[in-house]
Design a protein around this motif. Structure first.
Motif, short mmCIF file in Angstrom:
data_model
loop_
_atom_site.label_atom_id
_atom_site.label_comp_id
_atom_site.label_asym_id
_atom_site.label_seq_id
_atom_site.Cartn_x
_atom_site.Cartn_y
_atom_site.Cartn_z
N GLY A 464 13.67 -42.48 -89.19
CA GLY A 464 12.85 -41.60 -88.96
C GLY A 464 12.67 -41.49 -87.58
O GLY A 464 12.98 -42.24 -86.52
N LYS A 465 12.06 -40.11 -87.01
CA LYS A 465 11.95 -40.09 -85.59
C LYS A 465 10.94 -38.78 -85.36
O LYS A 465 10.66 -38.03 -86.28
N ILE A 466 10.32 -38.87 -84.31
CA ILE A 466 9.54 -37.51 -83.69
C ILE A 466 10.26 -37.09 -82.66
O ILE A 466 10.59 -37.67 -81.65
N GLU A 467 10.10 -35.79 -82.49
CA GLU A 467 10.74 -34.84 -81.45
C GLU A 467 9.68 -33.98 -80.95
O GLU A 467 9.20 -33.43 -81.68
N LEU A 468 9.28 -34.17 -79.61
CA LEU A 468 8.32 -33.26 -79.09
C LEU A 468 9.02 -32.44 -77.84
O LEU A 468 10.03 -33.07 -77.22
N GLY A 469 8.50 -31.26 -77.59
CA GLY A 469 9.27 -30.34 -76.45
C GLY A 469 8.46 -29.21 -76.06
O GLY A 469 7.34 -28.92 -76.61
#
Length: 826
Positions: A464-469
């Protein structure tokens, strides 16, 4: 209510499909072996990488066998990051095999799962690309032509001999979900509104223009992303075409040089060089194109009013030329294994010229006039373009936490010149002294774009991972259009067709994405992108022109389920937008020719697209099959419109319809019939419906459309292969008529020599002379039929040479020295 019913239908259909795929026959799962020891279950996991590129391998096959009798117990395939996990493994002793098409199989013996160590992590496992020396002959395993991944289709350009010496547009000619017409115009699922990225970054040119400028020899693969996640720009109704250019990953000097010559003055060449040390990488490149080709065009037009019917019949030829010269540079420095900074850029010129001679007959019924004349048209467009990318990446650890920064600046300026002379003739097309019309126009343009982008990835679990931008896109476009007519030997400006405009659009975006996968193989990706758009349009002499100050949300959902080791089902939803361009908003009339004008609409609304997809993939040792269903709803559909103005010309403009709908199915099967013969068959069938009205006239239309393609490769020897590509694009309905179908056919013969450092390719395009554009336009007061045919049976010879000083180190198992081709960064 109608939209809600269709959405409910699609969801129910998708759930039924998932349930059917989940009903596996008995015996597909490996049964629990009786080892005669402890009774219990554990887990085997690991990660699969490409040994040469150090990149994760998706869809690698992992199978476990019982050591005692060799019986298969269970298996799975690797995910996007190369991870795999096999749960519910009975305690015992096993042999594990890992393999993938084009790679040597890896076998791990004596893997024990027992109570004191129920979770066996095999760690990183590397697969080597298949490369064998047999009696002095080198046999190299090929990549498959097309690959399907959870969110995209991947076209491996190196496997397409018919694209050698061509462009990215040529590569896409028979690609699933993509269509290319006789002029090289590219559409995705029937739409020309898509976004082009190069190595994940925006292209200087747009759409088909960008794809026609990229040499195919410099491309590693092309990603077709029909339902992009919230991380990507939402622009483009059809999705994204991401072109991945070749790169070099090993120290030393390497390069690639290509030269292509075709009949009737077609020349292309490019050279790429890269020098890499442990810390530095330097890249330089140059490309040249000078293509000439011919086009035949016939048209019949009828316009109706209270006085009768006017007929305009025209036929003739055009000679066209595309010329471009470009260069690129790049420098990258590695501060450490975790921190990299790079600067790259591209610059060049692009010219397009066209001159044509057309013979036209205008007459009316009841008889009032019968005019014959010849038109000489000359048009040239010339642009200078450039861009600069500054990128930075820092990896916080080896688990995937990283930060990326990008600053991008691009510019394009140029001019377009048109010159037309119309001369009256007799019925045998002999010119008289009566010159009907002479005019010329000049258009000057200057476009600039700035982009700042920040992306952050944080793992939250093993899968799992979270991506923010955040992203800022700032763009400005200025245009000046001047139209002049010859009167008594003097060129006089006509203010009716002359104007200046200034178009500014600034977009600020933020996105968040959650990725994860459960223990039973269910993967999901939830994303949301928010955008604030501020648009200002300025036209000389006009005030208050529909400026925009708007906030939009663009969600995305992706789901996947691993049904078994070789079965996977995928489902997704995205919302996208197609924003009108500055030219489409300009209210001033533009002169095309004596019978045609163009006018923009400043009140044109953006299109919004809701796109749903459901996909399934099945793999066998000799190939794979994919099946994909999609449903797309477009609100505020933008369409081109022709209308009769009763002022001796037809007006071309753009307008918003109510909606259009597409419900379709795509299928592909790739199969190795033998070591020498591979075939790839794909097809698309979709139902298309348009709803709306134009000038109070109902234009509701519907059609069932289809297209198919067959790609066949036969290897005479490991160094020589023949490729034949056939494709058919069926007829489809448009807002004002129909576009008819056509057949495409290309053939190529490729021979590699000098230890695969050089290649010679002979190809023929449009083998059966069937590629054309044939369309009918109908309205209450207008009917038009247009047919265009481009030069056929184009013969082209291409030569490619790889400059390479790299040799793979001796293999510890067999001690052979083997040359390894190393590609360069472009």
């Amino acid at each position: 209510m109608y939209k809600m019913k269709q959405l409910l239908f699609f969801i129910v259909f998708s759930l039924i499909g998932l349930n059917l795929f989940a009903q596996r026959p008995d015996g597909e799962q490996g049964k629990r072996p009786d080892e005669g020891g402890f009774v219990g279950e554990g887990k085997i996991s690991g990660i699969v990488f490409d040994k040469q590129t150090n990149e994760a391998i998706e869809y690698a096959n992992i199978v476990i066998f019982r050591m005692r009798d060799g019986r298969m117990v269970s298996g799975t395939i690797s995910d996007l990051k190369g991870n795999f996990s096999i749960d519910k493994v009975p305690f015992g002793k096993y042999k594990v095999t890992i393999d993938f098409i084009g790679y040597d199989k890896v076998t791990i013996d004596s893997v024990r799962v027992f109570p004191r160590k129920p979770f066996m992590d095999l760690g990183k496992r590397f697969l080597s690309q298949s490369l064998v020396m047999l009696e002095g002959v080198e046999i190299v395993a090929d990549k498959i032509a097309y690959e399907y991944k959870i969110d995209k289709k991947v076209v491996n350009v190196s496997q397409d001999a018919t694209a050698a010496g061509g462009t990215a547009a040529d590569v896409l000619e028979n690609t699933p979900s993509v269509e290319v017409d006789i002029e090289g115009n590219v559409t995705m699922r029937g739409s020309s509104n898509f976004t082009v990225l190069i190595n994940g970054r925006p292209s200087i040119l747009e759409g088909s223009d960008a794809l026609q400028q990229l040499p195919a020899n410099s491309i590693e693969n092309i990603e077709i992303i029909t339902n992009p996640s919230a991380k990507y720009d939402p622009d483009g109704t059809a999705g994204i075409i991401n072109v991945i250019l070749k790169k070099k990953v090993d120290p030393g000097l390497s390069g690639l040089a290509n030269l292509s010559v075709g009949v009737n003055d077609k020349y292309r060449s490019n050279i790429l060089l890269n020098y890499r040390t442990n810390k530095w990488s330097f890249t330089g490149g140059f490309d040249f194109r000078d293509d000439n080709f011919k086009m035949e065009r016939t048209s019949e037009r009828e316009t109706y009013d209270q006085d009768g019917t006017e007929f305009i019949n025209s036929f003739g030829n055009r000679n066209m030329n595309r010329k471009s010269v470009g260069g690129r540079f790049g420098v990258e420095y590695s501060f450490s294994d975790k921190t990299i900074m790079g600067l790259s850029g591209r610059f060049g010129t692009f010219d397009f010229g066209m001159n044509g001679l057309f013979k036209t007959n205008e007459f009316t019924i009841p008889a009032d006039a019968n005019l014959f004349y010849v038109s000489n048209d000359n048009m040239t467009r010339s642009f200078n373009y450039y861009n600069v990318n500054l990128n930075f990446q820092h990896k916080f650890d080896d688990k995937g936490q990283k930060l990326d920064f990008l600053f991008y600046y691009s510019g394009r300026d140029g001019d377009s010149d048109d010159f037309t002379i119309e001369t009256e003739t007799d019925q045998l097309w002999n010119e008289t002294a009566n010159e009907l019309n002479s005019n010329r126009s000049v258009e000057l343009s200057d476009n600039k774009q700035y982009r700042i982008q920040l992306d952050y990835v944080k793992p939250i679990s093993k899968k799992g991972k979270i991506e923010l931008g955040y992203q800022a896109r700032l763009s400005n476009s200025e245009e000046e259009y001047t139209f002049e007519e010859l009167d008594g030997g003097v060129w006089i400006n006509n203010p009716l067709y002359s104007s200046t405009s200034d178009f500014t659009r600034n977009i600020h975006s933020a996105y968040a994405i959650l990725n994860n996968e459960t223990s039973n193989g269910f993967g999901y990706q939830l994303g949301l992108r928010s955008e604030y758009t501020k648009r200002e349009t300025g036209v000389e002499g006009v005030t208050g022109l529909y400026n925009i100050d708007r906030f939009d949300l663009f969600p995305s959902l992706h789901f996947s389920k691993q049904l078994s080791e070789k079965n996977q089902v995928m489902m997704s939803y995205t919302r996208r937008v197609n924003r009108p361009r500055g030219r489409d908003l300009d209210p001033f009339l533009s002169y095309r020719d004596e019978n045609n004008r163009f006018q923009g609409d400043p009140g044109l609304e953006p299109e919004y697209i809701d796109s749903f997809e459901l996909g399934w993939q099945k793999r066998w040792p000799k190939g794979f099959m994919t099946f994909e269903t999609y449903y797309k709803i477009t609100t505020n559909k933008i369409t081109r419109v022709l209308s009769n103005t009763n002022e001796d010309y037809v007006l071309h403009t753009s307008a918003n319809l109510d909606k259009d709908y597409s419900l379709g199915t795509e299928a592909m099967i790739n199969w190795d019939f033998s070591k020498k013969l591979n075939m790839n068959l794909s097809g698309t069938v979709y139902y298309y419906k348009i709803k709306g009205s134009l000038d109070s006239e109902n234009v509701d239309r519907e059609s069932t459309n289809w297209r198919s393609s067959l790609n066949t490769v036969y290897k005479f020897t490991p160094m020589t292969r023949l490729q034949l590509r056939l494709g058919y694009r069926g007829a489809t309905a448009t807002a004002q008529g129909e576009r008819k179908g056509f057949l495409t056919s290309n053939m190529a013969l490729r021979h590699d020599f000098w230890s695969r450092k050089a290649s010679l390719i002979l190809q023929v395009r449009d083998l059966f002379k069937t590629m054309k554009r044939d369309m009918i336009i109908e309205g209450s007061d207008i009917w038009e039929h247009v047919e265009m045919r481009r030069e056929s049976q184009i013969i082209q010879l291409s030569f490619s040479y790889k400059i390479n000083n790299y040799k793979q180190k001796k293999n510890g198992r067999n001690g052979d020295d083997m040359d390894m081709d190393v590609e360069v960064e472009y």
